[in-house]
Design an enzyme around this catalytic site. Structure first.
Site, PDB file in Angstrom:
ATOM      1  N   ASP A  26       0.820  -1.214   0.000  1.00 29.43           N
ATOM      2  CA  ASP A  26       0.000   0.000   0.000  1.00 29.43           C
ATOM      3  C   ASP A  26       0.854   1.264   0.000  1.00 29.43           C
ATOM      4  OD1 ASP A  26       1.080  -0.263   2.484  1.00 29.43           O
ATOM      5  OD2 ASP A  26      -0.743   0.199   3.594  1.00 29.43           O
TER       6      ASP A  26
ATOM      7  N   GLU B 258       7.404 -13.630   3.613  1.00 30.00           N
ATOM      8  CA  GLU B 258       6.501 -14.368   2.731  1.00 30.00           C
ATOM      9  C   GLU B 258       6.970 -14.254   1.283  1.00 30.00           C
ATOM     10  OE1 GLU B 258       6.057 -11.409   3.686  1.00 30.00           O
ATOM     11  OE2 GLU B 258       4.897 -10.233   2.249  1.00 30.00           O
ATOM     12  N   ASP B 259       7.557 -13.102   0.950  1.00 30.94           N
ATOM     13  CA  ASP B 259       8.037 -12.948  -0.426  1.00 30.94           C
ATOM     14  C   ASP B 259       9.248 -13.853  -0.700  1.00 30.94           C
ATOM     15  OD1 ASP B 259       9.484 -11.385   1.338  1.00 30.94           O
ATOM     16  OD2 ASP B 259       9.367  -9.552   0.146  1.00 30.94           O
TER      17      ASP B 259
ATOM     18  N   ARG C 159      16.269  -8.236  -4.598  1.00 26.58           N
ATOM     19  CA  ARG C 159      17.296  -8.460  -3.582  1.00 26.58           C
ATOM     20  C   ARG C 159      17.993  -9.767  -3.900  1.00 26.58           C
ATOM     21  NH1 ARG C 159      15.576  -4.076  -2.961  1.00 26.58           N
ATOM     22  NH2 ARG C 159      14.798  -3.062  -1.072  1.00 26.58           N
TER      23      ARG C 159
END
Ligand SMILES: *[C@@H]1O[C@H](CO)[C@@H](O)[C@H](O)[C@H]1NC(C)=O
Length: 320
Positions: free
Chosen positions: A132, A221-222, A161
């Protein structure tokens, strides 16, 4: 005594019902899963993670931008802050109201909820997972989608990354390399909806353990999604160059505190990086291998050639 087997059967049936319910709540029930043939291939479903009440004006603007794109099928705001007062949520739902924008208050703060398959809402092959606090212009969204269209099995992102092996400490670390990458962030991540099933429903006990680690540190989570996709495809993600991106900061860093007191920005960043390093090592340990693969370079939406011209006795780029 004679009733024991019956009791056991009842107990087992009860357990099966509970497990099935849990599965269908997570969208893992195979009967609710969409036939991949019926998914739309020309549009994107956008899932925006919202948490911070102070950022609601920005969230509204980002959701509106996405919903106006002809490429977007629908926009879903996943509100991950269960302590937001219901009247505020009600207002937010009202302010978000457009034909194709929906608010989903989440029952928990679990970041795994970002990757729930949501078969009732996701009718497209392409899913955009985003934050967001990242504003992306329409041209960059379209370019990222075009890149993804010809690489449907890859993750496509705007922020990258790396994992790396620390020779001194002899362990995996989380870092940034100037010239290569192996992880794209959920600040902006395009993926196929099938991967949501793999993340949420697949992988058996190992995947369950890794999802628990995501809940434990409220982070990563990514990284786990990058593990899932790299392990499946044996290839790294694709980084796309955006024209105009405004990144208002990393949401996760804001919630972090050490020993109950919030800490300064730089040490917060250090803490964030350490946690992400821990996740890499933990996922590697559970999986028993390191699936992440490096990718090189960034795709940009220009094929123009840059010539060198003589100017004032020097070689300079011709457009200078
Ligand atoms: C909703 O919109 C109204 C009117 O623009 C504004 O005053 C209010 O702060 C907004 N609230 C939320 C939660 O978006």
């Amino acid at each position: 005594m004679s009733s024991s087997p019956a009791k056991f059967t009842l107990l087992a049936m009860g357990l099966a019902v509970i497990l099935l319910t849990a599965k269908s709540q997570h969208g893992c029930n195979p009967t609710t899963k969409r036939d991949p043939q019926t998914l739309r291939h020309d549009k994107i479903t956008v899932l925006i993670n919202g948490y911070s009440e102070s950022r609601i004006p920005l969230l509204l603007s980002i959701a509106a931008t996405y919903s106006l794109s002809p490429l977007v099928s629908s926009v879903h705001v996943l509100w991950g802050n269960p302590s937001t007062p219901p009247p505020l949520l009600h207002q937010l739902a009202h302010n978000l109201s457009s034909v194709s924008t929906f608010l989903h208050p989440q029952r928990s703060t679990s970041l795994n909820a970002r990757f729930l398959p949501r078969p009732a809402d996701i009718v497209t092959d392409a899913v955009l997972i985003c934050d967001d606090d990242v504003e992306v212009d329409a041209a960059s969204l379209e370019f990222a989608f075009r890149v993804w269209e010809s690489n449907r099995h890859r993750l496509v992102g705007l922020f990258a990354r790396s994992h790396d092996w620390d020779l001194n400490r002899k362990e995996w670390i989380y870092t940034v390399h100037p010239d290569r990458y192996s992880i794209v962030l959920t600040k902006f991540m395009l993926l196929r909806s099938e991967y949501l099933y793999l993340y949420t429903c697949g992988g058996g006990a190992r995947m369950a353990e890794m999802r628990r680690s995501v809940d434990l540190v409220r982070n990563c989570e990514d990284i786990l999604m990058n593990f899932v996709v790299a392990d499946l495809t044996n290839s790294g993600p694709i980084l796309v160059g955006a024209k105009r991106v405004r990144d208002y900061g990393d949401a996760r860093n804001e919630w972090e505190s050490v020993g109950g007191v919030s800490v300064g920005l730089s040490s917060r960043k250090g803490e964030h990086r350490k946690r992400r390093g821990w996740c890499l090592r933990e996922f590697h340990r559970v999986l028993g291998r390191m699936p992440l693969r490096y990718s090189y370079g960034k795709l940009v939406d220009s094929v123009g050639e840059q010539g060198l011209c003589h100017k004032g006795g020097k070689l300079v780029f011709c457009d200078q």
